[in-house]
Design an enzyme around this catalytic site. Structure first.
Site, PDB file in Angstrom:
ATOM      1  N   ILE A  50     -21.311  45.853  31.705  1.00 39.05           N
ATOM      2  CA  ILE A  50     -19.881  45.873  31.394  1.00 39.05           C
ATOM      3  C   ILE A  50     -19.041  46.191  32.629  1.00 39.05           C
ATOM      4  O   ILE A  50     -17.973  45.605  32.847  1.00 39.05           O
ATOM      5  CB  ILE A  50     -19.637  46.908  30.269  1.00 39.05           C
ATOM      6  CG1 ILE A  50     -20.398  46.487  29.000  1.00 39.05           C
ATOM      7  CG2 ILE A  50     -18.151  47.068  29.972  1.00 39.05           C
ATOM      8  CD1 ILE A  50     -20.615  47.606  28.004  1.00 39.05           C
ATOM      9  N   SER A 170     -18.781  55.428  23.778  1.00 46.58           N
ATOM     10  CA  SER A 170     -19.692  54.630  22.962  1.00 46.58           C
ATOM     11  C   SER A 170     -19.457  54.961  21.498  1.00 46.58           C
ATOM     12  O   SER A 170     -19.091  56.095  21.163  1.00 46.58           O
ATOM     13  CB  SER A 170     -21.138  54.975  23.340  1.00 46.58           C
ATOM     14  OG  SER A 170     -22.019  54.570  22.311  1.00 46.58           O
ATOM     15  N   TYR A 197     -26.821  61.743  24.800  1.00 49.08           N
ATOM     16  CA  TYR A 197     -25.915  60.621  25.071  1.00 49.08           C
ATOM     17  C   TYR A 197     -24.699  60.682  24.142  1.00 49.08           C
ATOM     18  O   TYR A 197     -23.556  60.512  24.582  1.00 49.08           O
ATOM     19  CB  TYR A 197     -26.690  59.317  24.879  1.00 49.08           C
ATOM     20  CG  TYR A 197     -25.899  58.040  25.063  1.00 49.08           C
ATOM     21  CD1 TYR A 197     -25.669  57.512  26.333  1.00 49.08           C
ATOM     22  CD2 TYR A 197     -25.413  57.329  23.965  1.00 49.08           C
ATOM     23  CE1 TYR A 197     -24.961  56.314  26.498  1.00 49.08           C
ATOM     24  CE2 TYR A 197     -24.712  56.138  24.118  1.00 49.08           C
ATOM     25  CZ  TYR A 197     -24.490  55.630  25.390  1.00 49.08           C
ATOM     26  OH  TYR A 197     -23.791  54.452  25.552  1.00 49.08           O
ATOM     27  N   LYS A 201     -20.745  61.110  25.192  1.00 50.72           N
ATOM     28  CA  LYS A 201     -19.739  60.130  24.794  1.00 50.72           C
ATOM     29  C   LYS A 201     -18.623  60.770  23.973  1.00 50.72           C
ATOM     30  O   LYS A 201     -17.469  60.378  24.054  1.00 50.72           O
ATOM     31  CB  LYS A 201     -20.425  58.973  24.043  1.00 50.72           C
ATOM     32  CG  LYS A 201     -21.400  58.190  24.919  1.00 50.72           C
ATOM     33  CD  LYS A 201     -20.659  57.540  26.077  1.00 50.72           C
ATOM     34  CE  LYS A 201     -21.537  56.871  27.091  1.00 50.72           C
ATOM     35  NZ  LYS A 201     -20.772  56.270  28.194  1.00 50.72           N
ATOM     36  N   THR A 231     -26.795  44.106  27.519  1.00 52.26           N
ATOM     37  CA  THR A 231     -26.829  44.421  28.952  1.00 52.26           C
ATOM     38  C   THR A 231     -28.229  44.918  29.334  1.00 52.26           C
ATOM     39  O   THR A 231     -29.059  45.208  28.467  1.00 52.26           O
ATOM     40  CB  THR A 231     -25.829  45.551  29.286  1.00 52.26           C
ATOM     41  OG1 THR A 231     -26.238  46.719  28.569  1.00 52.26           O
ATOM     42  CG2 THR A 231     -24.403  45.185  28.914  1.00 52.26           C
TER      43      THR A 231
END
Ligand code: NAP
Length: 306
Positions: A50, A170, A197, A201, A231
Site C-alpha cells: 500500500i 487496520s 498488532y 492499530k 500485499t
C-alpha cells in the site's frame, strides 16, 4: 473457543465492507482528480504494498515523495517507476530503529516543510523478536517509530498548520481495547502477534486524537484503514487468510485510495476511522470503548522513547 467465536463474529461483520466488494460499492470508478504539485510528502514503508501505491499515486499527481524504506534495491526500483510530474526520492532507513528514525526526521526537517506525512509502515510479527535497541519489533515498527518520526519532524519545524498526517491503521483495531501494557510483550511466552498488532492499530486511532488535540497552529491528522489488500505483508503474515479470501482481496491501489483522497479532501477531523472515503465508527463492539485514552498512551510512548 472464545477466540474462534470472536473471529467468526469479526469475519461475519466485516468480510463484505473490507473486501473489494466494499471498495467497489463506496468508491467504484470515482477516480481522484487531485493536484499535489509543489507538495513534499513523506511516506513510510514505501517500498511495497500500500505504501508503494501511495507514493506512486502522489508522485503521479505532482508531489515530491520522500520514500522511507530499508531496501536500497526496492527504493531504486520505486524511484525509477515514478511517472508523471512528481518524483520519488529514496530515503534509506530501518523504521524499527529509533536512532535511525530520529536521524532521518532531523534530515528531512532540515531540508524544508512537509505537506503530507503518511505513517504507513506496519508489520504483523508472529514470532517474538527484539530490535538492537531492545524493543519488540512490531511495537517499534508499527507505533513507536511513527511517534519518533512525527516528533522529530515537529521539533524541526517541518510540520505546520497546513500539513496533513495520515495514519494507516487496520480493521483489526476493532477487536482491541487499548491497553498500553499490552503494546509490547517482554518475551516470547507472553507474545501474541495478532493481539499486539490489534493494539498497535488501536493505538494509532488514539494517537490521531492526541495529535488533533494539540490545538491551532498544529497539523491536522486522520486515521484510516485500507480494507483487506493483497500485499506481500498479507502473503507472509496471513497465508491462511489469503487462501480463503484471495478472490475478494483489494489491489494495493484500492488500499491506497483513501490516503490520497484524504490528502486532497482534508475533511473535518474528529471521531472516526476512514475507509473508502467514508468516516466509519471507531468502535464496532462495546468492550473497546473501555480502553485507555491518549494520555496513557503518550506517557507510555515517551517512556519507551527515553
Ligand atoms: N494489506 C492489508 O490487507 C492491510 C490491512 C489492514 C492494514 N494494513 C496496514 O497497511 C500498511 C501497509 O501494509 P502492506 O500490506 O502494504 O504491507 P507490506 O506489503 O508488508 O509492505 C510493508 C512495507 O513496509 C516496509 N517495511 C517493513 N518494515 C520496515 C522497516 N523496519 N523499515 C523500513 N521499511 C519497512 C516493507 O519493506 P521490505 O520490503 O523491506 O520488507 C514494505 O515495503 C501497514 O501498516 C498494515 O498494517 C494492511
Amino acid at each position: 473457543m472464545k477466540k474462534a467465536i470472536g473471529a467468526a463474529i469479526f469475519y461475519a461483520r466485516f468480510a463484505r465492507p473490507f473486501s473489494r466488494l466494499g471498495f467497489r460499492r463506496r468508491v467504484g470508478d470515482a477516480g481522484l482528480d487531485a493536484d499535489f504539485s509543489g507538495q513534499r510528502w513523506v511516506v513510510s514503508g514505501a517500498t511495497g504494498g500500500i505504501g508503494r501505491a501511495i507514493a506512486l499515486g502522489a508522485a503521479a499527481r505532482g508531489a515530491t515523495v520522500l520514500a522511507l524504506g530499508r531496501d536500497p534495491g526496492k527504493l531504486a526500483a520505486l524511484a525509477a517507476e515514478a511517472k508523471g510530474p512528481g518524483m520519488i526520492q529514496p530515503v534509506p532507513v530501518d523504521l524499527s530503529l529509533m536512532r535511525e528514525v530520529a536521524r532521518v526526521a532531523d534530515e528531512i526537517a532540515a531540508a524544508g516543510p512537509v505537506d503530507v506525512l503518511v505513517h504507513n509502515v506496519g508489520v504483523m510479527c508472529h514470532e517474538y523478536r527484539q530490535t538492537a535497541e531492545g524493543l519488540e519489533l512490531g511495537f517499534a515498527t508499527n507505533l513507536l517509530g511513527h511517534w519518533v518520526l512525527d516528533q522529530g519532524l515537529r521539533r524541526g519545524g517541518a510540520l505546520t498548520s497546513g500539513s496533513a498526517i495520515i495514519s494507516m491503521s487496520s480493521g483489526g483495531m476493532y477487536g482491541a481495547a487499548l491497553d498500553p501494557g499490552a503494546l509490547q510483550a517482554t518475551g516470547a511466552a507472553s507474545h501474541d502477534g495478532f493481539t499486539a498488532y490489534a493494539q498497535h492499530k488501536r493505538a494509532q486511532v488514539e494517537l490521531t486524537h492526541y495529535w488533533n488535540s494539540l490545538g491551532p497552529g498544529q497539523p491536522r491528522a486522520w486515521v484510516m484503514h485500507p480494507g483487506w489488500v493483497d500485499t506481500d505483508g498479507v502473503r507472509s503474515a496471513l497465508p491462511g487468510f489469503r487462501k480463503v479470501f484471495k478472490a475478494v482481496l483489494r489491489t494495493a491501489q484500492d488500499g491506497a485510495d483513501t490516503a490520497l483522497w484524504l490528502a486532497a479532501a482534508r475533511p473535518e477531523t474528529g471521531e472516526g476511522i476512514w475507509l473508502d472515503r467514508h468516516r466509519d465508527s471507531e468502535h464496532a463492539f462495546a468492550f473497546t470503548r473501555a480502553g485507555a485514552a491518549a494520555p496513557a498512551l503518550v506517557e507510555y510512548l515517551d517512556r519507551m522513547r527515553a
